[in-house]
Design an enzyme around this catalytic site. Structure first.
Site, PDB file in Angstrom:
ATOM      1  N   ARG A  50       0.853  -1.190   0.000  1.00  0.00           N
ATOM      2  CA  ARG A  50       0.000   0.000   0.000  1.00  0.00           C
ATOM      3  C   ARG A  50       0.887   1.238   0.000  1.00  0.00           C
ATOM      4  O   ARG A  50       1.213   1.795   1.053  1.00  0.00           O
ATOM      5  CB  ARG A  50      -0.928  -0.004   1.215  1.00  0.00           C
ATOM      6  CG  ARG A  50      -1.930  -1.154   1.212  1.00  0.00           C
ATOM      7  CD  ARG A  50      -2.777  -1.110   2.472  1.00  0.00           C
ATOM      8  NE  ARG A  50      -3.788  -2.164   2.479  1.00  0.00           N
ATOM      9  CZ  ARG A  50      -4.643  -2.371   3.485  1.00  0.00           C
ATOM     10  NH1 ARG A  50      -4.583  -1.589   4.567  1.00  0.00           N
ATOM     11  NH2 ARG A  50      -5.531  -3.338   3.414  1.00  0.00           N
ATOM     12  N   ASP A  52       2.253   5.028  -0.306  1.00  0.00           N
ATOM     13  CA  ASP A  52       1.716   6.294   0.194  1.00  0.00           C
ATOM     14  C   ASP A  52       1.507   7.300  -0.935  1.00  0.00           C
ATOM     15  O   ASP A  52       1.930   7.088  -2.074  1.00  0.00           O
ATOM     16  CB  ASP A  52       2.676   6.906   1.219  1.00  0.00           C
ATOM     17  CG  ASP A  52       2.691   6.147   2.535  1.00  0.00           C
ATOM     18  OD1 ASP A  52       1.697   5.453   2.833  1.00  0.00           O
ATOM     19  OD2 ASP A  52       3.701   6.246   3.254  1.00  0.00           O
ATOM     20  N   TYR A 111      12.219  -2.087  -3.304  1.00  0.00           N
ATOM     21  CA  TYR A 111      12.014  -0.651  -3.470  1.00  0.00           C
ATOM     22  C   TYR A 111      13.302  -0.003  -3.956  1.00  0.00           C
ATOM     23  O   TYR A 111      14.410  -0.446  -3.633  1.00  0.00           O
ATOM     24  CB  TYR A 111      11.608   0.009  -2.147  1.00  0.00           C
ATOM     25  CG  TYR A 111      10.173  -0.210  -1.751  1.00  0.00           C
ATOM     26  CD1 TYR A 111       9.178   0.678  -2.152  1.00  0.00           C
ATOM     27  CD2 TYR A 111       9.810  -1.299  -0.973  1.00  0.00           C
ATOM     28  CE1 TYR A 111       7.855   0.488  -1.779  1.00  0.00           C
ATOM     29  CE2 TYR A 111       8.489  -1.502  -0.596  1.00  0.00           C
ATOM     30  CZ  TYR A 111       7.519  -0.600  -1.004  1.00  0.00           C
ATOM     31  OH  TYR A 111       6.210  -0.806  -0.655  1.00  0.00           O
ATOM     32  N   ARG A 202      11.543   5.600   3.580  1.00  0.00           N
ATOM     33  CA  ARG A 202      11.783   7.043   3.567  1.00  0.00           C
ATOM     34  C   ARG A 202      12.510   7.506   4.826  1.00  0.00           C
ATOM     35  O   ARG A 202      13.303   8.456   4.787  1.00  0.00           O
ATOM     36  CB  ARG A 202      10.468   7.789   3.399  1.00  0.00           C
ATOM     37  CG  ARG A 202       9.854   7.615   2.000  1.00  0.00           C
ATOM     38  CD  ARG A 202       8.448   8.157   1.945  1.00  0.00           C
ATOM     39  NE  ARG A 202       8.383   9.547   2.383  1.00  0.00           N
ATOM     40  CZ  ARG A 202       7.264  10.149   2.785  1.00  0.00           C
ATOM     41  NH1 ARG A 202       6.116   9.472   2.803  1.00  0.00           N
ATOM     42  NH2 ARG A 202       7.298  11.407   3.151  1.00  0.00           N
TER      43      ARG A 202
END
Length: 257
Positions: A50, A52, A111, A202
């Protein structure tokens, strides 16, 4: 009811994130609306991650259930037609077993974070990279990243609103590469794990940037991790440089038979 895996690419800027939300655009909502153009709904799809608001994907994976038996290519073409003009593309679609699940069947998420180093504002890559105005020390960031690889309590590097049952995760890979990008020198952070905490990537990249800029030492990152305290985290970097690049399963649902 046949189930289909979808490989999805999207530009995250126009969306409030992957997850469907009331009165705001989402990637999930865009795909479900497209599915409703093919078969009467409502449709509810599930995804491997999910993402952001503002986060992109080149290899997100989702699954949907439909009444009709679809050829994978025809399904992807039909969805892409109805997804226009949203910046969302179905790269592939394939039938899967009824118990196959985009989230729970996944073994690994991958990622990438793109950081552009130049003083001038980004133009062609605006919204696709995090621009910093100074060169960064890649070797120092690699030394700091070494403290984060493996199984740890990542409380420091997760959002205060993270809903995961445990902050303990195993980070399998954290590679930092200097790249000659089309808009200037870039640093790519490539991360791989079975799963990630909310804002973990992040938080890690924002903290490592402080090391690269000279504000933190690699040892400061080790101490921040050991503190298991969100207040010990460095700055959380913006979302626009983050991409979900791939998901691994026991077998590739999109592999040619």
């Amino acid at each position: 009811m046949p189930r289909y895996a979808l490989k999805v690419e999207y530009h995250g800027a126009p969306f409030a994130g992957w997850q469907r939300q009331k009165d705001v655009p989402s990637v999930q909502g865009a795909i479900e609306d497209a599915l409703a153009r093919l078969e009467p709904g409502p449709h509810t799809i599930a995804a491997a991650g999910r993402t952001d608001a503002g986060v992109h994907a080149t290899g997100q994976v989702a699954h949907c259930d439909l009444e009709k038996n679809w050829d994978g290519f025809r399904l992807s073409e039909a969805l892409n037609h109805h997804l226009k003009p949203n910046p969302v593309a179905i790269l592939a679609a394939a039938p899967v077993e009824d118990d196959w699940h985009a989230r729970f069947s996944a073994l690994e998420r991958r990622y990438r974070f793109r950081l552009l180093m130049r003083r001038a504002p980004a133009t062609h890559d605006a919204g696709l990279v995090w621009r910093v105005q100074r060169p960064l020390d890649v070797e120092a960031m690699r030394a700091a990243a070494a403290h984060l690889i493996g199984r740890h309590d990542f409380t420091t590097f997760r959002s205060s609103i993270c809903q995961a049952a445990s902050p303990v995760k195993t980070l399998d890979v954290l590679e930092i590469d200097a790249v000659d990008g089309s808009s200037g020198p870039e640093i790519h952070f490539n991360l791989r794990a079975r799963s990630f905490l909310h804002n973990q990537v992040r938080s890690i990249v924002g903290t490592l940037e402080r090391v690269g800029a000279g504000g933190w030492t690699p040892e400061d990152v080790r101490e921040a991790l050991a503190a298991a305290d969100r207040a010990a985290c460095g700055p959380v970097c913006p979302p626009e440089g983050l991409y979900l690049t791939g998901v691994r399963y026991p077998s590739d649902p999109f592999a040619a038979p």
